[in-house]
Structures are given as C-alpha cells and as structure tokens.
Design a protein around this motif. Structure first.
Motif: not given
Length: 375
Positions: A161, A164, A174, A181, A184, A232-233, A250-252
């Motif tokens: 994603t 958030h 976050y 990520p 969360d 964030s990744h 898992m990634s923002f």
C-alpha cells in the motif's frame, strides 16, 4: 495448563478500550451465545457509557472497577499496543483470563512477562488475529493437510500500500518505532503462515524507506506533514521447522500489486490463499497437470465469522490444549517480526527462540446461534 474457562455456561467478558475497533466485536458478541458481555471501560467515560447504552445488560465502569469486578472472567484488551502488556498484567493479577487485539504486547520482553504471569496465575491468554479461524485460511489449511499440493515447499506473503496516511486522520504512530508495515499488518500474515506451515526457526530480513515524511490526505489535519522514523518497506525470509521457506513483502512504499496476499507452493500443486486480514474468501488450487486454477469448496473454519470468534474458540478449548488464537502463537509471531527487523539492521540471520504448536484445524462449523437485540 488446563483451560480455566472451559464451561457449559456463557463466558462473562469485560472490555477495556472503547475505540473504533470495538464495533466489530459488539456486532459479533450479539451473535455468539458462548459470550456474555457484562462491562466496558475506557479512559474516556463517555465512550464507555455510549457502548453500555447500546448493549443490553452492559454497565460502564472505570478500568479499576472492571478489573475488580467479580463477574468478569475474561478481559478483552482493546487498548493501544503500548498499553497491551500493562492492562494484561493487571487483569492477570486480578485473576482474570485475557484476550487482546494484536500484537500481544509492544515487545517480546513485555509479551514474555504476560505469558509467564498467566502461567503462574493459571489463567488463559488469547490474542488476535482470529482471522486464521475463518473459512478462508482454514480451507487452505485443510487442502494442505489433505495433501492436495504435496509437501509444502515455499510461500509468499504480500501486503502493498502507498501508506495509511492517505485515509487515516492521525497516522503518526504508523511511522514511529512500534509501527511500520510489518508490525502493523504482519500479525495477520505471520499467524496465517504458522497456521498453514508450522513454526519458524530462523529469519533473514532487509528494510528501507523512500521518504522522510508523509502528508496526511484526509481529516482535520489534511496537508500536515508526518515525520517517518521507521523503515516503511520490509522484506523477510522465514525458515519453517518443516523446511518450507516463506517470503514476506510488507510495504507502505508500493502503489499497487496483483500478487496474491498469500500463495503456497508444494511439490504437486499451488494454492492461492485469501487475504488474512479477513475471515473468508476463495481458496484456489492449481494441481500438477491441471489446465487452470480451481476454486475449492469451503471445507473448514467457522462460517460467517468475525472478530471475537477467537474468544468463543478459546472458551471451548479442551483442558491441556493451547487455544488456536492463543498467547503462544501471538508471542511466536511477534518474535518472528521483531527478528526480521533485527536482521534487517544487522545483516545477519536471526534464530527464533520460541516455537508454537501448529494449531489444530477448525472443522467446518457454525458458531452463531442467537442475535441479541440492540437498543
């Protein structure tokens, strides 16, 4: 340890924390005869009172009053992650079993204190996510146990994603330590992978971040900048005790993906597993020699389930058996995630010290019986 909650009577539950997530639990508690909600508490008395006013037979209390209440057998802990261990330990000290939202605690050190205290007190510990008990993950679990893909070889788990902050009005946490990520969303994916493939013995991780700040995209703070203090990744490789290898993504920082949320590969077939953030969804099988993917019929799990079913499952767990959504699984998942992040910093593989019994499969079942009227 036996299950102190195993009884033919409904389990009396008190909830601490009346934020947004409580609505899903209230909806499902009305459908579960195994659960009797008796009290709620929140640091904001008005929020607790609003819940009590909406649910017959529930009284609004202070946190201390709820912990001392003789009729509360289990405390459902819906506080923020930083408070999970503190509330759990206070509930255990009061002689009550506990079930918490994920994660079990903010750190494995705190989580270990919770499990040790519960064992000493002879009370039960459960923890979300209970999505692993739904028909999606459980149908995939049955397919693996039935040998439809042969011996499992590997898995991929993908959550992507752009962040958030696009929708959350206060996304600051976050992007600070304890967020990100993996911590969360990882509990859903790691708990599912352990349920499907068994415990993890070691991990390797790598992580990065693309931006030093994020822009809030909605709400009263729209346009404000949020500093980024974490990676964030996150990518990780989990080595299961069975020999299977799982890869986490898992990634923002990713905009979109067409990858399945979870895909399991075996010697004779592959499975597409539905989103572990939900309780249902289609499971698809591609068997060796087949011409196309086949959607499997629903064959295991709690039908029409939702948040709170883990508590009903815990209440019915036979003595001497760890609950499926239990403290040991939650601790193991937390250690796996912490260790992936540790490996990302050190560049070295990290051995996992804990283990978790691969939870027993949930036979296809309907738990919902009566629906309580809402005032």
């Amino acid at each position: 340890m036996g299950n102190p909650l195993e009884t033919d009577k409904p389990l009396n539950v008190g909830i601490i924390g009346c934020g947004a997530i409580i609505a899903q639990y209230l909806t499902n508690f009305r459908r579960l005869d195994a659960i009797n909600l008796v009290a709620v508490a929140d640091l904001d008395p008005a929020r607790a009172q609003a819940v009590a006013d909406s649910y017959d037979g529930v009284r609004a209390l202070t946190v201390d009053e709820l912990l001392a209440a003789d009729d509360v057998e289990l405390v459902l802990n819906l506080t923020i992650p930083a408070a999970h261990a503190d509330i759990a330990l206070k509930a255990i000290a009061a002689g009550k079993s506990v079930y918490g939202e994920k994660p079990l605690a903010a750190t494995t050190a705190e989580a270990r204190q919770v499990l040790d205290a519960a064992a000493a007190a002879g009370v039960a510990v459960g923890c979300a996510p209970d999505t692993v008990l739904g028909t999606g993950i459980q149908t995939a679990r049955k397919a693996i146990d039935d040998g439809l893909i042969g011996a499992p070889v590997s898995a991929t788990a993908t959550m992507a994603t752009p962040g958030h902050e696009r929708w959350h009005p206060n996304p600051d946490f976050y992007y600070q330590p304890g967020g990100g990520p993996l911590l969360d969303m990882g509990p859903y994916y790691v708990s599912a992978l352990v349920t499907l493939l068994g415990p993890v013995v070691s991990v390797v991780g790598a992580a990065s971040h693309t931006r030093s700040e994020r822009t809030i995209g909605s709400g009263p703070r729209e346009g404000q900048k949020v500093p980024v203090g974490i990676d964030s990744h996150v990518t990780g490789v989990l080595v299961h005790a069975s020999g299977a290898l799982s890869t986490l993504f898992m990634s923002f920082d990713a905009v979109k993906t067409k990858s399945p949320n979870i895909e399991i590969h075996g010697e004779t077939g592959s499975l597409i597993v539905p989103d572990p953030n939900y309780f249902d969804g289609d499971v698809q099988l591609f068997a060796l020699g087949a011409e196309d993917w086949e959607t499997l019929p629903v064959s295991a799990g709690y039908v029409d389930s939702g948040r709170g079913f883990g508590i009903a499952d815990l209440a019915g767990t036979p003595s001497g058996t760890e609950p499926r959504a239990g403290g040991q699984l939650a601790f193991h998942a937390l250690e796996v995630m912490e260790s992936v992040l540790e490996s990302a910093k050190s560049g070295q593989a990290v051995a996992i010290k804990s283990t978790a019994v691969r939870p027993a499969m949930v036979e296809l079942a309907e738990l919902t019986n009566a629906v309580r009227a809402e005032r």
